[in-house]
Design an enzyme around this catalytic site. Structure first.
Site, short mmCIF file in Angstrom:
data_model
loop_
_atom_site.label_atom_id
_atom_site.label_comp_id
_atom_site.label_asym_id
_atom_site.label_seq_id
_atom_site.Cartn_x
_atom_site.Cartn_y
_atom_site.Cartn_z
N LYS A 39 0.83 -1.21 0.00
CA LYS A 39 0.00 0.00 0.00
C LYS A 39 0.87 1.26 0.00
CE LYS A 39 -3.78 -2.51 2.13
NZ LYS A 39 -4.46 -2.91 3.38
N GLN A 62 -4.26 -1.56 9.63
CA GLN A 62 -4.15 -2.87 9.01
C GLN A 62 -4.74 -3.95 9.93
OE1 GLN A 62 -3.08 -3.54 5.79
NE2 GLN A 62 -3.84 -5.59 6.23
N ASP A 89 -10.58 3.24 4.51
CA ASP A 89 -10.93 1.83 4.34
C ASP A 89 -12.44 1.64 4.26
OD1 ASP A 89 -8.84 0.05 4.04
OD2 ASP A 89 -8.27 0.18 6.15
#
Ligand code: NAD
Length: 297
Positions: A54, A98, A121
């Protein structure tokens, strides 16, 4: 690649190029580059790989990024304090936490502390709620990336029978919401299956569009799908393989060969959904930067 294989790597590359041009345009108008703050807790090697992918993608498209690794002994209080700092830091547009988190940290508790305007997200209840009622939101990256694949491959969802297997908050549930909304990328008659579903085949066999996000290799076989189905395999599973350099290889949730024989389109693992998830995160981070200057409501 066979001509029924969806090339997620290629489509993600096109998307990243678009984001790169949009970032350049944004910066050329006098704005600072968007910035993503990644948070990793503990030393899970797969999570590290994802965060690296990412931040590398950020660099490629001109988004600034920083990652922090906290010890897996971190308390919820300490983590909330750290997130609070990122929430109030005006130089940060997007916060990426994460997953999975160590057992003592409950994802929903932590996610709720992220400012929903920085929740790139799309996991915050505010954003999930907005998605559900069709308001501007940050859409969860994996299902949003799958809709981009449908767009690129001209997969029509309107009036189709869509079956989603796996009902997680991050993939299956938002996928089912997106497919069932009566908007441009939805309008499908959608069934959401999970581990309590009785006779899974009874559902999968009817699917025109089948999205599988479970984490169970070979869960879906050719016998469970109909001819012409479009199959999106989200699963990422490590299976032992002594011929592979690392001693394992990655497979999805579908028995690829038997399902691909019947599918009109199918995503491979790797190289299908994974790269799209990363590309959508880039898109959401740019969107967060834009919304921080031009809020929508
Ligand atoms: P999860 O692990 O949180 O939940 C799994 C879901 O599958 C649950 O809803 C459960 O009820 C359902 N399930 C379990 N066994 C089942 C069965 N036998 N039949 C039907 N349903 C069953 O799910 P997740 O976090 O969405 O992850 C799913 C998979 O997708 C994992 O392999 C993960 O690594 C992968 N994943 C990939 C990406 C990507 O970008 N490619 C992103 C996220 C997750």
């Amino acid at each position: 690649m066979g001509n029924n294989i969806i090339d997620g790597k290629k489509v993600a590359g096109i998307l990243r190029q678009q984001v790169k041009e949009d970032v350049q345009e944004w910066v050329s108008r006098g704005n600072r580059p968007p910035k993503l703050q990644a948070i990793l807790i503990g030393n899970d090697p797969a999570s590290k790989t994802y965060v690296n992918a990412k931040t590398r993608a950020c660099e490629e498209v001109g988004i600034e990024s920083e990652s922090v690794i906290f010890p897996d002994t971190m308390s919820i209080k300490e983590l909330k304090e750290a997130i609070g700092k990122y929430n109030s830091d005006d130089s940060i547009d997007g916060i990426l936490l994460q997953l999975p988190l160590p057992g003592h940290l409950h994802p929903s508790q932590v996610i709720e502390t992220i400012d929903h305007r920085k929740d790139v997200d799309g996991f915050h209840p505010m954003n999930v709620g907005r998605l559900t009622v069709g308001q501007p939101t940050f859409r969860s990256c994996t299902p949003a990336g799958i809709l981009e694949l449908f767009r690129y491959y001209s997969v029509m969802t309107k009036g189709k029978r869509a079956v989603v297997v796996g009902a997680s908050n991050i993939v299956g549930s938002p996928m089912a919401i997106m497919l069932s909304r009566e908007n441009e990328s939805g309008k499908a008659t959608t069934t959401l299956c999970h581990k309590y579903t009785r006779d899974l085949t009874q559902h999968t066999i009817q699917a025109d569009i089948l999205v599988v996000a479970v984490g169970s290799p070979k869960l879906i076989t050719g016998q469970m799908v109909k001819e012409g189905v479009v199959v999106i395999d989200v699963g990422i599973n490590r299976v032992a393989d002594s011929t592979a350099e690392k001693g394992y290889r990655l497979v999805g949730d579908c028995d690829f060969d038997s399902v691909a024989e019947k599918a009109s389109l199918i995503t491979p693992v790797p190289g299908g959904v994974g790269p799209m998830t990363v590309a959508m995160l880039m898109k959401n981070t740019l969107l967060a930067a834009k919304r921080s200057i031009y809020p929508q409501d």
